[in-house]
Design a protein around this motif. Structure first.
Motif, PDB file in Angstrom:
ATOM      1  N   ALA A   1       0.831  -1.206   0.000  1.00  0.00           N
ATOM      2  CA  ALA A   1       0.000   0.000   0.000  1.00  0.00           C
ATOM      3  C   ALA A   1       0.865   1.255   0.000  1.00  0.00           C
ATOM      4  O   ALA A   1       0.588   2.217  -0.740  1.00  0.00           O
ATOM      5  CB  ALA A   1      -0.929  -0.007   1.207  1.00  0.00           C
TER       6      ALA A   1
ATOM      7  N   TRP B   1       2.435   1.595  -3.405  1.00  0.00           N
ATOM      8  CA  TRP B   1       1.421   2.033  -4.377  1.00  0.00           C
ATOM      9  C   TRP B   1       1.140   3.515  -4.257  1.00  0.00           C
ATOM     10  O   TRP B   1       1.007   4.226  -5.254  1.00  0.00           O
ATOM     11  CB  TRP B   1       0.136   1.230  -4.147  1.00  0.00           C
ATOM     12  CG  TRP B   1      -1.066   1.775  -4.855  1.00  0.00           C
ATOM     13  CD1 TRP B   1      -1.428   1.572  -6.146  1.00  0.00           C
ATOM     14  CD2 TRP B   1      -2.066   2.639  -4.290  1.00  0.00           C
ATOM     15  NE1 TRP B   1      -2.592   2.246  -6.435  1.00  0.00           N
ATOM     16  CE2 TRP B   1      -3.006   2.907  -5.317  1.00  0.00           C
ATOM     17  CE3 TRP B   1      -2.260   3.194  -3.033  1.00  0.00           C
ATOM     18  CZ2 TRP B   1      -4.117   3.711  -5.099  1.00  0.00           C
ATOM     19  CZ3 TRP B   1      -3.358   3.997  -2.828  1.00  0.00           C
ATOM     20  CH2 TRP B   1      -4.276   4.249  -3.848  1.00  0.00           C
TER      21      TRP B   1
ATOM     22  N   SER C   1      -8.865   3.932  -1.791  1.00  0.00           N
ATOM     23  CA  SER C   1      -7.651   3.191  -1.458  1.00  0.00           C
ATOM     24  C   SER C   1      -7.778   1.682  -1.687  1.00  0.00           C
ATOM     25  O   SER C   1      -6.999   1.104  -2.456  1.00  0.00           O
ATOM     26  CB  SER C   1      -7.274   3.452   0.011  1.00  0.00           C
ATOM     27  OG  SER C   1      -7.088   4.834   0.238  1.00  0.00           O
TER      28      SER C   1
ATOM     29  N   ILE D   1      -5.826  -0.409  -4.663  1.00  0.00           N
ATOM     30  CA  ILE D   1      -4.654  -1.167  -4.217  1.00  0.00           C
ATOM     31  C   ILE D   1      -4.750  -2.611  -4.675  1.00  0.00           C
ATOM     32  O   ILE D   1      -3.802  -3.175  -5.256  1.00  0.00           O
ATOM     33  CB  ILE D   1      -4.512  -1.073  -2.682  1.00  0.00           C
ATOM     34  CG1 ILE D   1      -4.051   0.321  -2.278  1.00  0.00           C
ATOM     35  CG2 ILE D   1      -3.529  -2.123  -2.162  1.00  0.00           C
ATOM     36  CD1 ILE D   1      -4.036   0.554  -0.782  1.00  0.00           C
TER      37      ILE D   1
ATOM     38  N   SER E   1      -2.562  -4.776  -7.486  1.00  0.00           N
ATOM     39  CA  SER E   1      -1.837  -6.004  -7.135  1.00  0.00           C
ATOM     40  C   SER E   1      -2.158  -7.150  -8.095  1.00  0.00           C
ATOM     41  O   SER E   1      -1.453  -8.163  -8.088  1.00  0.00           O
ATOM     42  CB  SER E   1      -2.166  -6.417  -5.699  1.00  0.00           C
ATOM     43  OG  SER E   1      -3.517  -6.859  -5.591  1.00  0.00           O
TER      44      SER E   1
END
Length: 432
Positions: free
Chosen positions: A91, A94, A158, A162, A166
Motif C-alpha cells: 500500500a 502504491w 484506497s 490497491i 496487485s
C-alpha cells in the motif's frame, strides 16, 4: 513528564506546538520531541508519552492513536519474494506511484490507511487477504462508529485501487501478486443514512441568522454571505476585498482557502476552471459585504487576530454556539455550515432557476453534480399537488359524498327498524 511549548513564527501568523521530554524522565536523559500544527494533537501525543514512561510510543501505539506518520517506515520486502509482501508494504509503495492526486490528497489517503486499515490488515500478506477478511474488517469499522459514507470513501479511494493494482504485472514485468480483486462482489455494509439538513423556509433562515447576530455580528456577516451566495467554506473565508464588485452587484471567486499538509493556505486560483466565477448578490447583502470590503486589508472576513478564519476555529468558537442557540429556538435537525450551500441551491432549483444558471452559481463542471448532490426535496410542492389533485377529483369526491350520505342514512334507518322489531318480541323482564 512531557511538556508542550507554543511556538510562533517571526511574522506572528503561524503557531505550532512542540511536545518535548527527556527519555525515561531522567534529568540526564536525552531530549526528544515532536512538533504539531494543532494543540489538540500535541495534547494527545503528550498523554501517550506520559503513559509510556516518558519514552517515545511504539509504532503500534502511534498507529492506533492516529500518529502512524511518526512511526519509522517498515522495511521493504525482498524483491525475490513477492508473495511475502505485506499489505502495508504494498500500500505504501502504491501510494508513492500516484501522480494525479495532489500532495494533500495523498496525505489524506495515507492518514485513512494508517487509522482505519493498516492496524487490521497491514501485517497480513497481501496475497493471502480474502473477501471474508475484508467483510470482517468492514464490520469492525461499523462497530467503531464509522459512517457508511466514510467506509465507501476508504473503499473507493484506497482499497479497491490497491487490490486492483496487485492483480497487474509490476513495472519491471514482475508477476502479479494476486489473481483476483477481493473487493469485487464485497457489498458495502448497511448503516444509517442521514439526509443533509438544510434551511427550507424563510422562518428557518431567520432563526439561524438572528441567533448568529446575537452571538457574534462579525461571524454572522460571513454566514449571511455564505448563505446568500452558496459559497464553499474555502471561497468565503478567503474572499479578498478587491473581489467585491459593487457596480456589478457581484463578487468574484478568484482565490480559495485550502488545507495543505495540515495547514490552511490561500491558493491564488480555484480548484477547477468552473470554480472561477462571478456570483450575484442581493443589494442588502452587497451593502453588508461592501462595507466590510472598504475597511478590509487582506480578507473581507477576518478572525479576531486579523488573519483569515480557520475552519476548525470558526466551527468551535462560533458555529457551535450559533447552532445551539438556533436549535433552542426551534431550528430543526443538526445543521452544518456546508448545509447553507445546499440550502441556497435547493431554493434556486425550487424557484425554477434554469440549469445553466444553477450550475454557474454552484461552480460545478456538471449540472448533474448540482442536481444529484445539492438539490433536495422540499415541501414547497405540497400545496400545488393538493390543488391539482383536488381539481382532478373534485367531481368524483362530491358524487362520492352524496352516495356516502345516502348510504349512511339507509343504514341508520335499517338499524332503527331492527331495534324496534327486537323490542316488540323481547320477553317481559328480559335484559336488553
Amino acid at each position: 513528564m512531557a511538556q508542550i511549548e507554543k511556538r510562533t513564527t517571526k511574522d506572528g501568523k503561524t503557531t505550532r506546538w512542540r511536545v518535548k521530554w527527556r527519555d525515561g524522565g531522567r534529568r540526564d536523559g536525552e531530549w526528544n520531541g515532536e512538533t504539531f500544527d494543532y494543540q489538540a494533537d500535541a495534547k494527545r501525543f503528550k498523554a501517550l508519552v506520559d503513559a509510556n514512561g516518558n519514552h517515545r510510543p511504539s509504532p503500534e501505539q502511534l498507529a492506533e492513536h492516529g500518529f502512524g506518520r511518526l512511526a519509522p517506515a517498515p522495511a521493504a520486502a525482498p524483491i525475490d519474494e513477492p508473495e511475502a509482501m505485506t499489505f502495508r508494504q504494498y500500500a505504501l509503495a502504491w501510494l508513492e506511484t500516484l501522480t494525479k492526486p495532489s500532495a494533500e490528497t495523498k496525505r489524506k489517503y495515507l492518514e485513512r490507511l494508517e487509522k482505519h486499515v493498516l492496524p487490521t490488515l497491514g501485517d497480513l500478506p497481501i496475497a493471502g487477504i480474502t473477501r471474508r477478511m475484508l467483510r470482517e474488517w468492514q464490520t469492525g469499522l461499523i462497530a467503531a462508529g464509522l459512517s457508511r459514507k466514510t467506509i465507501a470513501n476508504i473503499r473507493g479511494e484506497s482499497m479497491f485501487p490497491i487490490f486492483r493494482a496487485s492483480c497487474l504485472p509490476g513495472e519491471d514485468e514482475e508477476p502479479p501478486l494476486r489473481t483476483y480483486n477481493p473487493m469485487d462482489g464485497l457489498a458495502l455494509p448497511d448503516g444509517p443514512k442521514f439526509e443533509r439538513d438544510f434551511l427550507e423556509t424563510p422562518e428557518q433562515a431567520s432563526i439561524l441568522l438572528t441567533a448568529a447576530y446575537e452571538v457574534d455580528p462579525e461571524a454572522a456577516d460571513l454566514l449571511l454571505t455564505k448563505l446568500a451566495c452558496g459559497l464553499r467554506w474555502g471561497e468565503v473565508a478567503a474572499l479578498p476585498p478587491e473581489a467585491v464588485r459593487k457596480h456589478l452587484g457581484t463578487i468574484e471567486i478568484r482565490q480559495v482557502l485550502r488545507k495543505v499538509e495540515r495547514r490552511w493556505v490561500v491558493e491564488p486560483k480555484p480548484k477547477t476552471r468552473n470554480g472561477y466565477r462571478q456570483v450575484p448578490l442581493h443589494p442588502l447583502v452587497m451593502h453588508v459585504v461592501n462595507q466590510r470590503a472598504e475597511k478590509a486589508v487582506d480578507f473581507v472576513f477576518c478572525a479576531p487576530r486579523g488573519n483569515h478564519w480557520r475552519y476548525e476555529d470558526f466551527y468551535d468558537w462560533r458555529w457551535v454556539k450559533i447552532r445551539t442557540l438556533a436549535e433552542k429556538r426551534g431550528l430543526r435537525g443538526h445543521m452544518t455550515m456546508h448545509g447553507l450551500r445546499h440550502s441556497l441551491l435547493t431554493l434556486l432549483a425550487t424557484e425554477g432557476l434554469d440549469l445553466p444558471g444553477l450550475k454557474g452559481v454552484a461552480g460545478h463542471a456538471q449540472v448533474s453534480t448540482t442536481m444529484d448532490v445539492y438539490v433536495h426535496h422540499t415541501t414547497a410542492h405540497h400545496e400545488p399537488v393538493r390543488r391539482i389533485v383536488g381539481g382532478f377529483l373534485e367531481a368524483g369526491i362530491r358524487a362520492g359524498e352524496e352516495q356516502r350520505a345516502a348510504s349512511i342514512g339507509r343504514a341508520a334507518e335499517y338499524r332503527g327498524r331492527v331495534h324496534r322489531a327486537a323490542r316488540q318480541v323481547r320477553p317481559t323482564g328480559a335484559r336488553p
